[in-house]
Design an enzyme around this catalytic site. Structure first.
Site, PDB file in Angstrom:
ATOM      1  N   CYS A 104       0.855  -1.196   0.000  1.00  0.00           N
ATOM      2  CA  CYS A 104       0.000   0.000   0.000  1.00  0.00           C
ATOM      3  C   CYS A 104       0.889   1.244   0.000  1.00  0.00           C
ATOM      4  CB  CYS A 104      -0.855   0.021   1.258  1.00  0.00           C
ATOM      5  SG  CYS A 104      -1.865  -1.436   1.439  1.00  0.00           S
ATOM      6  N   ARG A 109       4.088   1.389  -7.046  1.00  0.00           N
ATOM      7  CA  ARG A 109       4.062   0.273  -6.087  1.00  0.00           C
ATOM      8  C   ARG A 109       2.979  -0.734  -6.416  1.00  0.00           C
ATOM      9  NH1 ARG A 109       6.415   2.323  -1.058  1.00  0.00           N
ATOM     10  NH2 ARG A 109       5.156   0.966   0.222  1.00  0.00           N
ATOM     11  N   TRP A 156      -2.998  -2.047  -1.653  1.00  0.00           N
ATOM     12  CA  TRP A 156      -2.594  -3.317  -2.269  1.00  0.00           C
ATOM     13  C   TRP A 156      -3.223  -4.361  -1.353  1.00  0.00           C
ATOM     14  CZ3 TRP A 156      -0.194  -5.611  -6.335  1.00  0.00           C
ATOM     15  CH2 TRP A 156       0.268  -6.903  -6.181  1.00  0.00           C
ATOM     16  N   ASN A 202      -0.547   0.440   5.981  1.00  0.00           N
ATOM     17  CA  ASN A 202       0.189  -0.462   5.086  1.00  0.00           C
ATOM     18  C   ASN A 202       0.751  -1.564   5.968  1.00  0.00           C
ATOM     19  OD1 ASN A 202       1.701  -1.732   3.172  1.00  0.00           O
ATOM     20  ND2 ASN A 202       3.380  -0.252   3.211  1.00  0.00           N
ATOM     21  N   GLY A 203       0.378  -2.812   5.679  1.00  0.00           N
ATOM     22  CA  GLY A 203       0.893  -3.924   6.485  1.00  0.00           C
ATOM     23  C   GLY A 203      -0.198  -4.943   6.730  1.00  0.00           C
ATOM     24  N   GLU A 242      15.011 -22.694 -12.735  1.00  0.00           N
ATOM     25  CA  GLU A 242      14.668 -21.286 -12.471  1.00  0.00           C
ATOM     26  C   GLU A 242      15.856 -20.381 -12.733  1.00  0.00           C
ATOM     27  OE1 GLU A 242      12.172 -19.567 -12.204  1.00  0.00           O
ATOM     28  OE2 GLU A 242      12.814 -17.720 -11.204  1.00  0.00           O
ATOM     29  N   LYS A 277      15.918 -17.319 -15.456  1.00  0.00           N
ATOM     30  CA  LYS A 277      16.301 -15.950 -15.104  1.00  0.00           C
ATOM     31  C   LYS A 277      17.347 -15.435 -16.093  1.00  0.00           C
ATOM     32  CE  LYS A 277      13.707 -14.887 -13.203  1.00  0.00           C
ATOM     33  NZ  LYS A 277      12.727 -15.844 -12.883  1.00  0.00           N
ATOM     34  N   GLU A 296      15.911 -14.983 -19.751  1.00  0.00           N
ATOM     35  CA  GLU A 296      14.852 -13.993 -20.014  1.00  0.00           C
ATOM     36  C   GLU A 296      15.344 -12.558 -19.849  1.00  0.00           C
ATOM     37  OE1 GLU A 296      11.379 -13.849 -17.518  1.00  0.00           O
ATOM     38  OE2 GLU A 296      12.447 -14.668 -15.823  1.00  0.00           O
ATOM     39  N   HIS A 335      23.331 -38.015 -20.459  1.00  0.00           N
ATOM     40  CA  HIS A 335      22.424 -38.488 -21.532  1.00  0.00           C
ATOM     41  C   HIS A 335      22.301 -37.461 -22.645  1.00  0.00           C
ATOM     42  CE1 HIS A 335      21.283 -41.874 -19.026  1.00  0.00           C
ATOM     43  NE2 HIS A 335      21.178 -41.018 -18.015  1.00  0.00           N
ATOM     44  N   LYS A 386       4.827  -8.757 -18.114  1.00  0.00           N
ATOM     45  CA  LYS A 386       4.818  -9.182 -16.712  1.00  0.00           C
ATOM     46  C   LYS A 386       3.743 -10.234 -16.480  1.00  0.00           C
ATOM     47  CE  LYS A 386       5.953  -9.495 -12.510  1.00  0.00           C
ATOM     48  NZ  LYS A 386       7.114 -10.356 -12.210  1.00  0.00           N
TER      49      LYS A 386
HETATM   50  C1  AGP Z   1       9.289 -15.417 -14.789  1.00  0.00           C
HETATM   51  O1  AGP Z   1      10.413 -14.606 -14.513  1.00  0.00           O
HETATM   52  C2  AGP Z   1       8.489 -14.863 -15.948  1.00  0.00           C
HETATM   53  N1  AGP Z   1       8.127 -13.520 -15.728  1.00  0.00           N
HETATM   54  C3  AGP Z   1       7.332 -15.769 -16.334  1.00  0.00           C
HETATM   55  O2  AGP Z   1       7.839 -17.051 -16.593  1.00  0.00           O
HETATM   56  C4  AGP Z   1       6.223 -15.924 -15.279  1.00  0.00           C
HETATM   57  O3  AGP Z   1       6.702 -16.668 -14.180  1.00  0.00           O
HETATM   58  C5  AGP Z   1       5.046 -16.657 -15.922  1.00  0.00           C
HETATM   59  O4  AGP Z   1       4.553 -15.877 -16.991  1.00  0.00           O
HETATM   60  C6  AGP Z   1       3.917 -16.945 -14.931  1.00  0.00           C
HETATM   61  O5  AGP Z   1       3.407 -15.744 -14.454  1.00  0.00           O
HETATM   62  P1  AGP Z   1       2.408 -15.789 -13.181  1.00  0.00           P
HETATM   63  O6  AGP Z   1       3.194 -16.295 -12.029  1.00  0.00           O
HETATM   64  O7  AGP Z   1       1.960 -14.366 -13.011  1.00  0.00           O
HETATM   65  O8  AGP Z   1       1.293 -16.708 -13.525  1.00  0.00           O
END
Ligand code: AGP
Length: 612
Positions: free
Chosen positions: A2, A27, A73, A99-100, A485, A489, A492, A508, A607
């Protein structure tokens, strides 16, 4: 998180407050509101954006030189007009923004209900402003003391500002676990969640400490006391940061800010859920489904990208600790392959945004086939959260960087709590291991703090490898998803081709890739398949491959074999993902930066992927 803004002075408050809310929009939020004192009190609030609030108030009485404003938020209660802040006492004379998370709000709410109070919202915040009125009327204390007495009954995290119609030349604020800054102007005061709304008016600021109450009044100036009623001398600083830097909390990018937020966000994910005194995990959002979970034939976890990786970690956690079969599915595959779903199946949807189209479609399909859907989302009231029968919010706060970092560790934290809760109820885990895991999980935020200290060393490694075209990430057991993961990172945000693999799978096929140009990231912590990882390191070295090893603190053995190593604190094997992912996030961040990539908005990425 928030956003909080407050003003006390000689100017009209509303333009300062609205402008301040706009400075906090970065935010992330779902509703906005304002309260003004001008003889009476006027409160205007709405679901939506600050622009919606501006539309709401354009023909309203906005006079008043004392006011508070808020962008919400949501943590408790759907995003809607009623749940928006400010919240007002029943007598309409006290208004509060927060906020919290107030962890014990349910108990306080019940006590107030028994004293005849009727609540209008689903929020934890409303309970606090009702409590303040109750104390103010019964204890006849001054306003600041009233707020202090109320906060003495509260457990949780808060940054609040409270205004009182009977004390129009005063604002009372307080913080514990949430940020708050006070700006000092010429005969005027500003308060906000960070300095962004303040810096254009004054650079003289005070950052209140933990559990400190700030009272600003036109008559008596600024005073600070602790919740324990100890007077504190305000330490006035001069702000150096510019506005853009402030929105990122002084970090150069949202992604780095969010990486460094993880000690707090992992703590927030556990807040009110990990009860160390009683040795219990309480997931309030799904407790009505505990029996179903315990009797489930299997648990299916669906997600995409990073959320799918978190689901894979969840599979290791739940199967190892609670001995319940788990399958993890890419939501995009699951939704189209006409899977066999039983009515006693539990489907857990993991999604930071709560809006990923494939994940939403997957759970709608599963629900139509009779499965029970539990959501693990970060955005309250999001589509996936609303489409689920129940769930747990991660409380990681808005994640602005496209590359998911704090969302991942928060998702894994919730899955760890879930696995432990189920294990305790099933009796599938020795009590000694259960309590050791609780204690270890409770120490993870501090251990993440420690893992972050390797940042400068990691930056040096990034400088060496930033020109590589390929990278291989290897992990075993619960660290295999961490390898996936880490590779995601890197690819991407730096656009380097990176692959994650179960370390044993290297022979393999991927071993054909190994040469002196290929950096191989290995997660070789002491717990879990250590000896096998050492063998994999030797296989890579025998082919002139270059090893960057994530190792347990003080492991000279692997450090002697690896070309580069990054230490993380020791922890239980089941909790290593929460720590091993930290250096991999930092490595990707620095390599992308050196390559001139836009780390917060990488090319081609959104995002939230709300389309197929
Ligand atoms: C991860 O860094 C990416 N931004 C992407 O793989 C993301 O995790 C995926 O699109 C899923 O998004 P969500 O968690 O909002 O469902």
């Amino acid at each position: 998180m928030c956003g909080i803004v407050a003003y006390l002075g000689a100017k009209e408050a509303s333009p300062i407050l609205i402008n301040g809310l706009k400075r906090l929009e970065y935010r992330g939020y779902d509703s906005a509101g304002i309260a003004l004192l001008n003889g009476g009190m006027h409160v205007y609030k709405t679901r939506g954006k600050v622009s919606d609030l501006e539309g709401l108030i354009e023909d309203k009485d906005l006079s008043g030189t004392t006011g508070i404003a808020h962008t919400r938020w949501a943590t408790h209660g759907e995003p809607n007009d009623i749940n928006a802040h400010p919240h007002t006492s029943p007598n309409g004379k006290i208004s509060l923004i927060h906020n919290g998370i107030i962890e014990n709000y349910a108990i306080l709410k019940e006590e107030l209900k028994q004293r005849g109070y009727v609540f209008t919202s689903d929020t934890d915040t409303e309970v606090l402003v009702y409590l303040i009125q109750d104390i103010y009327e019964h204890e006849k204390t001054d306003f600041a003391e009233t707020v202090r007495l109320a906060l003495s009954q509260v457990t949780g995290a808060y940054a609040i500002v409270v205004l009182s119609q009977e004390n129009p030349d005063m604002l009372v604020a307080a913080r514990k676990g949430s940020p708050l800054v006070v700006g000092i102007g010429e005969g005027e005061y500003f308060m906000a969640s960070d300095a962004a709304p303040i810096v254009e008016y004054t650079r003289q600021v005070v950052y209140p400490g933990e559990e400190e109450i700030v009272v600003v009044s036109l008559k008596d100036g600024l005073k600070i006391m602790t919740i324990a009623k100890t007077e504190k001398t305000p330490y006035i600083q001069t702000l150096e940061l510019n506005l853009t830097a402030l929105e990122k909390g002084g970090f150069p990018h949202f992604m780095l800010k969010e990486i460094y937020e993880q000690p707090r966000t992992v703590r927030d994910s556990m807040r009110g859920r990990l009860n160390m005194e009683q040795g219990l995990v309480v997931l309030g959002g799904i407790q009505d489904y505990t029996r179903k979970l315990l009797n489930a034939r299997r648990i299916i976890i669906v997600g995409c990208g990073t959320s799918w990786h978190a689901g894979l970690v969840g599979e290791y956690l739940i199967e190892e600790l609670a001995r319940i079969p788990v399958e993890v599915e890419y939501a995009s595959e699951f939704r189209y392959r006409n899977p066999i779903i039983f009515e006693d199946d539990i489907v857990i949807a993991i999604s930071q945004s709560g809006e990923t189209a494939d994940t939403l479609a997957a759970i709608e399909m599963a629900k139509a086939k009779g499965a029970t859907i539990l959501g693990i989302c970060n955005v309250v009231g999001s589509s996936i959260a609303r489409a689920s029968h129940a769930g747990s919010y991660t409380h990681a706060g808005p994640e602005i960087g496209v590359a998911s970092t704090k969302a991942f560790t928060s998702q894994v934290t919730i899955l760890t709590l879930l696995a432990l809760m189920l294990a305790e109820k099933k009796g599938s885990l020795a009590a000694s291991r259960y309590y050791r895991l609780l204690h270890e999980l409770n120490s993870i935020p501090e251990k993440i703090e420690k893992a972050l200290k390797a940042n400068e060393d990691i930056k040096k490694i990034a400088e060496i490898f930033s020109k590589t075209s390929n990278a291989l990430y290897l992990g075993r057991g619960i660290n295999f998803p961490v390898a996936l993961e880490g590779a995601l990172k890197l690819k991407e945000i730096s656009y380097i081709h990176a692959e994650g693999y179960p370390a044993a799978e290297m022979k393999h096929g991927p071993i054909a890739l190994i040469d002196a140009e290929m950096p191989v990231l290995v997660i070789a912590t002491r717990k879990g398949h250590y000896d096998k990882m050492v063998s994999n390191i030797q296989e890579v070295k025998a082919r002139k491959g270059v090893i960057i090893a994530i190792v347990s603190e003080g492991d000279d053995n692997v450090e002697s074999m690896a070309d580069y190593s990054i230490e993380i604190p020791e922890t239980d094997e089941m909790l290593v993902p929460l720590l091993a992912t930290i250096p991999l996030q930092l490595l990707s961040y620095h390599m992308a930066l050196i390559r001139g990539c836009n780390v917060d908005q990488p090319r081609n990425l959104a995002k939230s992927v709300t389309v197929e």
